[in-house]
Every structure is written in structure tokens, then in C-alpha cells.
Design an enzyme around this catalytic site. Structure first.
Site, PDB file in Angstrom:
ATOM      1  N   GLU A  42      19.994  47.128 -53.267  1.00 21.98           N
ATOM      2  CA  GLU A  42      19.401  47.020 -51.927  1.00 21.98           C
ATOM      3  C   GLU A  42      20.324  47.660 -50.886  1.00 21.98           C
ATOM      4  OE1 GLU A  42      17.128  46.538 -49.974  1.00 21.98           O
ATOM      5  OE2 GLU A  42      15.814  44.864 -50.444  1.00 21.98           O
ATOM      6  N   ASP A  43      19.734  48.077 -49.769  1.00 21.61           N
ATOM      7  CA  ASP A  43      20.551  48.602 -48.674  1.00 21.61           C
ATOM      8  C   ASP A  43      21.230  47.464 -47.908  1.00 21.61           C
ATOM      9  OD1 ASP A  43      18.115  47.666 -47.665  1.00 21.61           O
ATOM     10  OD2 ASP A  43      17.759  49.379 -46.345  1.00 21.61           O
ATOM     11  N   ASP A 102      19.498  40.591 -45.343  1.00 20.88           N
ATOM     12  CA  ASP A 102      19.560  39.968 -44.020  1.00 20.88           C
ATOM     13  C   ASP A 102      19.180  38.483 -44.188  1.00 20.88           C
ATOM     14  OD1 ASP A 102      19.371  39.429 -41.308  1.00 20.88           O
ATOM     15  OD2 ASP A 102      17.901  40.956 -40.854  1.00 20.88           O
ATOM     16  N   ARG A 126      17.970  57.523 -40.959  1.00 22.37           N
ATOM     17  CA  ARG A 126      18.357  57.327 -42.360  1.00 22.37           C
ATOM     18  C   ARG A 126      19.368  58.356 -42.867  1.00 22.37           C
ATOM     19  NH1 ARG A 126      14.937  53.431 -44.511  1.00 22.37           N
ATOM     20  NH2 ARG A 126      12.784  53.447 -43.832  1.00 22.37           N
TER      21      ARG A 126
HETATM   22  P1  IMP Z   1      15.511  40.450 -45.284  1.00 17.05           P
HETATM   23  O1  IMP Z   1      14.233  40.345 -46.053  1.00 17.05           O
HETATM   24  O2  IMP Z   1      15.499  39.647 -44.010  1.00 17.05           O
HETATM   25  O3  IMP Z   1      16.755  40.141 -46.120  1.00 17.05           O
HETATM   26  O4  IMP Z   1      15.633  41.927 -44.760  1.00 17.05           O
HETATM   27  C1  IMP Z   1      15.831  42.971 -45.601  1.00 17.05           C
HETATM   28  C2  IMP Z   1      15.263  44.273 -45.056  1.00 17.05           C
HETATM   29  O5  IMP Z   1      15.202  44.299 -43.619  1.00 17.05           O
HETATM   30  C3  IMP Z   1      16.189  45.395 -45.455  1.00 17.05           C
HETATM   31  O6  IMP Z   1      15.849  45.899 -46.724  1.00 17.05           O
HETATM   32  C4  IMP Z   1      15.995  46.370 -44.334  1.00 17.05           C
HETATM   33  O7  IMP Z   1      14.882  47.206 -44.597  1.00 17.05           O
HETATM   34  C5  IMP Z   1      15.694  45.534 -43.131  1.00 17.05           C
HETATM   35  N1  IMP Z   1      16.909  45.268 -42.307  1.00 17.05           N
HETATM   36  C6  IMP Z   1      17.545  44.105 -42.138  1.00 17.05           C
HETATM   37  N2  IMP Z   1      18.603  44.227 -41.321  1.00 17.05           N
HETATM   38  C7  IMP Z   1      18.644  45.542 -40.971  1.00 17.05           C
HETATM   39  C8  IMP Z   1      19.526  46.314 -40.131  1.00 17.05           C
HETATM   40  O8  IMP Z   1      20.519  45.836 -39.532  1.00 17.05           O
HETATM   41  N3  IMP Z   1      19.227  47.622 -40.016  1.00 17.05           N
HETATM   42  C9  IMP Z   1      18.181  48.213 -40.652  1.00 17.05           C
HETATM   43  N4  IMP Z   1      17.335  47.541 -41.438  1.00 17.05           N
HETATM   44  C10 IMP Z   1      17.564  46.200 -41.595  1.00 17.05           C
HETATM   45 MG    MG Z   2      15.129  47.854 -47.310  1.00 17.41          MG
END
Ligand code: IMP
Ligand code: MG
Length: 187
Positions: free
Chosen positions: A112-113, A116, A178
Site C-alpha cells: 500500500e502507499d 491512514d 503522483r
Molecule cells: P484509509 O482507508 O483511511 O487507511 O486510507 C487509505 C487511502 O486513503 C490511501 O490508500 C490513500 O489513497 C488515501 N490517503 C490517506 N491519506 C492520504 C494522504 O495523506 N495523501 C494522499 N492520499 C491519502
Molecule cells: Mg491508495
């Protein structure tokens, strides 16, 4: 149009309506990625060949860099988490697209990138468990520990950041940014 030489690092950039400033250099990211790959090399030196599932779009740059340092045999697939509206009782349903071969009984490494809140990784983990994957590990470039609410163990993370919003190195702000080699933080 302004053409910048590839080695020119910009201090500040503007994407859509937001200003971002330089936060983490490409050099630091690459070093953290290399160290993460060394840990994977150690942990996957033996055993069945794992399948790396790189989650698009954000993970493309991290995956390309990570793969260059990986020295064990592995397969690679690029996947995407798609959402669609289910029936009123189920609400939003998430689906994993891009997995062509069966993952039943396979060892999987999710790449994963950024993790969050952990919602994406939690959903993906559950979908893979349903597919009968034998072992699932998570490898992310960035982790926001203060935002993370999931129960899934994040086995490998290259870097930790606070709750700030960042772009670059695959991560976007509304689809822009990106291709940036460095990481920028919202001002
Ligand atoms: P989660 O489901 O809340 O863990 O969020 C994951 C997804 O939200 C990541 O795969 C990103 O696509 C996006 N995301 C969360 N934080 C950031 C950030 O700081 N910058 C860019 N994309 C983010
Ligand atoms: Mg993502």
C-alpha cells in the site's frame, strides 16, 4: 509552459486549490524503501513463493522501487479496491479487482502507499481471507499511527507520519501530484 530539469527540486507546489511544501526528500524515501525490502528479504528467504498485491493507483512508485531490492522469488499483481452500492441492507460493498489467478492457499503481501484510518486495508484483508489466502502481511510506504483505527497488523512500514495530508511518490491530491519524486505536505 515551464520545463524543469528532472534534478530540480521545487520547494513549493500548487495542486488544484492547495499549496504544498517539500516535506521528505526522494533520497530519504529511497533509503527507507531499501531498508523495508531488506526486512522482507529476511522474512521471505524461505517458504512458498508469495504473491505481492500492489494496490493501485498510489502504490505504483513504491512497488517499482521495492521490487528492485527484493531478492526472493515472488509474483506481482496490481489490484484495485472498487466500491459499489449494494442493497440498502448492505450499503457500500467493496470488491477487489485485478486478481486473475486463485489466491487460495497462497502467501500474500499487500503493498500500500499509505495506511491512514485503516479502512481500506481492513476491507482488503477480509476479502483476501474469504478467498482462502494462507498468510497475509501488510507492507505500506507510509503509516499514520495516530489516525489508524484498524485491527489488522501492519507488518512493515517504511515511514511514519502525523495526521498531515501528503502528496508525491505515487500519492495524489484529487489525482494530481503522483509523479513527484519527493513528498510534499499541505500548507
Ligand atoms: P484509509 O482507508 O483511511 O487507511 O486510507 C487509505 C487511502 O486513503 C490511501 O490508500 C490513500 O489513497 C488515501 N490517503 C490517506 N491519506 C492520504 C494522504 O495523506 N495523501 C494522499 N492520499 C491519502
Ligand atoms: Mg491508495
Amino acid at each position: 509552459m515551464l520545463f524543469l530539469p528532472y534534478f530540480c527540486v521545487m520547494d513549493r507546489i500548487r495542486l488544484h486549490d492547495r499549496n504544498f511544501k517539500l516535506f521528505i526528500s526522494n533520497e530519504k524515501i529511497e533509503e527507507a524503501v531499501r531498508k523495508t525490502a531488506l526486512r522482507l528479504n529476511h522474512d521471505y528467504a524461505d517458504g512458498d513463493i508469495p504473491v505481492i498485491l500492489s494496490v493501485l493507483n498510489g502504490s505504483f512508485m513504491f512497488t517499482a522501487s521495492l521490487m528492485r531490492h527484493i531478492d526472493f522469488l515472488c509474483e506481482l499483481s496490481f489490484v484495485k479496491m472498487a466500491s459499489y452500492c449494494g442493497t440498502s441492507s448492505t450499503g457500500q460493498v467493496r470488491q477487489l479487482i485485478g486478481v486473475s489467478d486463485s489466491l487460495k492457499g497462497r502467501r500474500v503481501i499487500i503493498v500500500e502507499d499509505i495506511v491512514d484510518t485503516g479502512r481500506t486495508i481492513t476491507d482488503m484483508y477480509a476479502l483476501l481471507q474469504d478467498m482462502g489466502v494462507s498468510d497475509i502481511r501488510v507492507c505500506t510506504l507510509f503509516l499514520k499511527p495516530d489516525a489508524y483505527k484498524g485491527c489488522v497488523r501492519i507488518d512493515y512500514h517504511a515511514m511514519e507520519i502525523g495526521n498531515e495530508f501528503i502528496v508525491g511518490y505515487g500519492l495524489d491530491y484529487d489525482q494530481l501530484g503522483r509523479q513527484l519524486q519527493d513528498i510534499y505536505i499541505v500548507e
